[in-house]
Design an enzyme around this catalytic site. Structure first.
Site, PDB file in Angstrom:
ATOM      1  N   CYS A 154      37.241  32.613  76.146  1.00  0.00           N
ATOM      2  CA  CYS A 154      37.885  31.187  75.486  1.00  0.00           C
ATOM      3  C   CYS A 154      39.380  31.495  75.801  1.00  0.00           C
ATOM      4  O   CYS A 154      40.291  31.589  74.811  1.00  0.00           O
ATOM      5  CB  CYS A 154      37.599  31.221  74.155  1.00  0.00           C
ATOM      6  SG  CYS A 154      35.619  30.968  73.900  1.00  0.00           S
TER       7      CYS A 154
ATOM      8  N   GLU B 299      52.778  61.633  91.400  1.00  0.00           N
ATOM      9  CA  GLU B 299      51.891  61.027  90.273  1.00  0.00           C
ATOM     10  C   GLU B 299      51.258  59.785  90.727  1.00  0.00           C
ATOM     11  O   GLU B 299      51.448  58.434  90.278  1.00  0.00           O
ATOM     12  CB  GLU B 299      52.583  60.807  89.118  1.00  0.00           C
ATOM     13  CG  GLU B 299      53.264  61.838  88.703  1.00  0.00           C
ATOM     14  CD  GLU B 299      54.283  61.770  87.461  1.00  0.00           C
ATOM     15  OE1 GLU B 299      54.538  60.289  87.104  1.00  0.00           O
ATOM     16  OE2 GLU B 299      54.874  62.632  86.945  1.00  0.00           O
ATOM     17  N   PRO B 300      50.416  59.809  91.983  1.00  0.00           N
ATOM     18  CA  PRO B 300      49.823  58.590  92.405  1.00  0.00           C
ATOM     19  C   PRO B 300      48.440  57.900  91.537  1.00  0.00           C
ATOM     20  O   PRO B 300      47.892  58.998  91.069  1.00  0.00           O
ATOM     21  CB  PRO B 300      49.238  59.004  93.843  1.00  0.00           C
ATOM     22  CG  PRO B 300      49.095  60.491  93.740  1.00  0.00           C
ATOM     23  CD  PRO B 300      50.111  60.998  92.673  1.00  0.00           C
ATOM     24  N   GLY B 301      48.512  56.900  91.384  1.00  0.00           N
ATOM     25  CA  GLY B 301      47.433  56.218  90.652  1.00  0.00           C
ATOM     26  C   GLY B 301      46.483  55.159  91.551  1.00  0.00           C
ATOM     27  O   GLY B 301      45.650  55.540  92.153  1.00  0.00           O
TER      28      GLY B 301
HETATM   29  C1  LIG Z   1      51.683  54.301  85.637  1.00  0.00           C
HETATM   30  C2  LIG Z   1      52.591  55.638  86.180  1.00  0.00           C
HETATM   31  C3  LIG Z   1      52.207  56.345  87.532  1.00  0.00           C
HETATM   32  C4  LIG Z   1      51.123  55.816  88.390  1.00  0.00           C
HETATM   33  O1  LIG Z   1      51.538  54.668  89.120  1.00  0.00           O
HETATM   34  P1  LIG Z   1      50.620  54.048  90.162  1.00  0.00           P
HETATM   35  O2  LIG Z   1      51.613  52.736  90.647  1.00  0.00           O
HETATM   36  O3  LIG Z   1      49.542  53.627  89.850  1.00  0.00           O
HETATM   37  O4  LIG Z   1      50.822  55.011  91.399  1.00  0.00           O
HETATM   38  C5  LIG Z   1      52.720  57.394  87.565  1.00  0.00           C
HETATM   39  N1  LIG Z   1      53.743  57.754  86.925  1.00  0.00           N
HETATM   40  C6  LIG Z   1      54.237  57.172  85.645  1.00  0.00           C
HETATM   41  C7  LIG Z   1      55.044  57.926  84.947  1.00  0.00           C
HETATM   42  C8  LIG Z   1      53.552  56.176  85.497  1.00  0.00           C
HETATM   43  O5  LIG Z   1      53.870  55.335  84.270  1.00  0.00           O
END
Ligand SMILES: *Cc1c(COP(=O)(O)O)cnc(C)c1O
Length: 403
Positions: free
Chosen positions: A329, A260-262
């Site tokens: 502010c 699950e990469p973000g």
């Molecule tokens: C935030 C999150 C991600 C993504 O994390 P990154 O650091 O952006 O890769 C993946 N899985 C879960 C469950 C998350 O909470």
């Protein structure tokens, strides 16, 4: 990658700019690292939830990891097929659970025994079977910032191994639940391999013992996200080594790896453009006041995060340290502290790098500031993917309540 000056002229500032080609390269690099094994990259929508960004990854074959029903709707609207959508998060409401089951997504990541009870009840009411995965908290220190560490018992996320075992046995016996996966996510901005390997090992052992002792066969091994990126001078993990660390714990198992990469997919593909309003000094302290602020890019204020900043045109003069601050502010409203910058003039354009993840999405309307526009650049072509918010947008929900 592109002409920031003309983008700022065309779309105004503050402005987010995303390099869609760079996003694609990151996706392909990571996907390639898992080749030889069934895998699904479920993009963590919260990192950058613009419909066009999610749609871009959907077209490349990505799934979506969502943390609210709003994100589930976004992902499906952007073209992610239901069988690639995952719903995670520590506090799901009944209506969110109901909609996720009705939408027949890949699975719901369950984070507590109590939540599993709600999922079971709601699925039974709907006369459906809910596919679930249980989030295990392997109690591993990910060695990252405490605010983005999630895999320790001190954190609110997931359940411990013994609880997980008990939950799988219960889920397996339930008509309304189908335990198809197991999940862990130890933190974000991970830059060391050992914690990932250790966590993966602990969870893989649990999968084996569930199979051997109770005959439960899980289909999905969901390793969460967290792969770190370079903001400054961090040493980062190569996708290949990351994949190997995980795959090495799964030998002999027929299981699909879900990742699950973000941040990894979007952070360094994003730029935040802001113009200089004024220079000022308070005593010996130098400030560069810009039109972007903490309501646009919160990470410096929230995590003291470092972002590389460059000027769009070359400047004469010796760089000296300055705080780059916005109009909001709050003393905590800054984009950089003691950052070496040459003398700046009204209208000069600054480019804040690595702003593609947890940038726009963490934005707010604090101080009645409309959020920035967002622009995508792909193969040299720029297009607007979110309009700048107007004053009317900001007050619409309030005006609807006036007599
Ligand atoms: C935030 C999150 C991600 C993504 O994390 P990154 O650091 O952006 O890769 C993946 N899985 C879960 C469950 C998350 O909470």
């Amino acid at each position: 990658m592109t002409d920031f000056n003309s983008l700022a002229d065309a779309y105004g500032t503050p402005l987010y700019v995303y390099d869609f080609d760079a996003m694609r390269e990151q996706y392909e690099k990571l996907k390639e690292a898992f080749r030889g094994r069934k895998s699904l990259l479920a993009y963590a929508v919260k990192a950058n939830s613009n419909l066009s960004v999610v749609g871009h990854f959907a077209r490349l074959g990505a799934g979506a990891d969502c943390v609210s029903i709003g994100e589930v709707r976004r992902a499906m609207m952007a073209g992610v097929p239901k069988y690639k959508v995952i719903f995670s998060g520590v506090g799901k409401r009944d209506d969110e659970i109901r909609e996720a089951i009705e939408r027949d997504i890949l699975y719901i990541n369950v984070e507590s025994e109590a939540e599993m009870g709600r999922v079971e009840l709601i699925a039974a009411e709907l006369e459906r079977t809910a596919r679930i995965s249980i989030r295990v908290n392997p109690n591993i220190d990910p060695k990252t910032h405490p605010y983005i560490s999630t895999g320790l018992h001190d954190n609110k996320f997931g359940v411990d191994i013994d609880t997980a075992k008990r939950m799988y046995i219960r889920a397996n016996a339930s008509e309304a639940l189908d335990p198809v996966g197991i999940h862990f996510h130890i933190g974000s901005q991970l830059t060391e391999l050992d914690p990932i390997r250790e966590a993966s090992e602990i969870v893989a052992d649990l999968v084996r013992s569930l199979h051997a002792a109770v005959g439960i066969e899980l289909k999905f091994f969901d390793v969460g996200g967290g792969l770190g990126v370079r903001y400054d001078d961090e040493t980062t993990i190569e996708p290949y080594d990351y994949a190997q660390a995980i795959l090495s714990t799964l030998t002999g198992m027929d299981i699909t790896v879900v990742c699950e990469p973000g941040r990894f997919l979007t952070a360094n593909a994003g730029y935040f453009l802001t113009r200089v309003l004024y220079e000022k000094r308070n005593g010996s302290k130098r400030f560069v006041v810009v039109d972007g602020a903490m309501n646009d890019l919160l990470r410096p204020s929230l995590y003291k995060a470092y972002h590389y900043i460059s000027a769009a045109k070359p400047h004469a003069g010796t760089p000296t340290p300055a705080d780059v601050v916005g109009p909001v502010c709050e003393s905590g409203d800054f984009l950089a502290k003691d950052y070496p910058l040459p003398p700046m003039e009204h209208g000069d354009l600054l480019i804040v790098h690595s702003a593609g993840a947890y940038g726009f999405g963490m934005g707010s309307n604090y101080n009645t500031r409309g959020r920035s526009a967002e622009v995508a650049v792909e193969k040299g072509e720029a297009r607007l993917i979110r309009m700048r918010e107007t004053f009317e947008d900001l007050i619409a929900a309030e005006q609807a309540c006036l007599d």
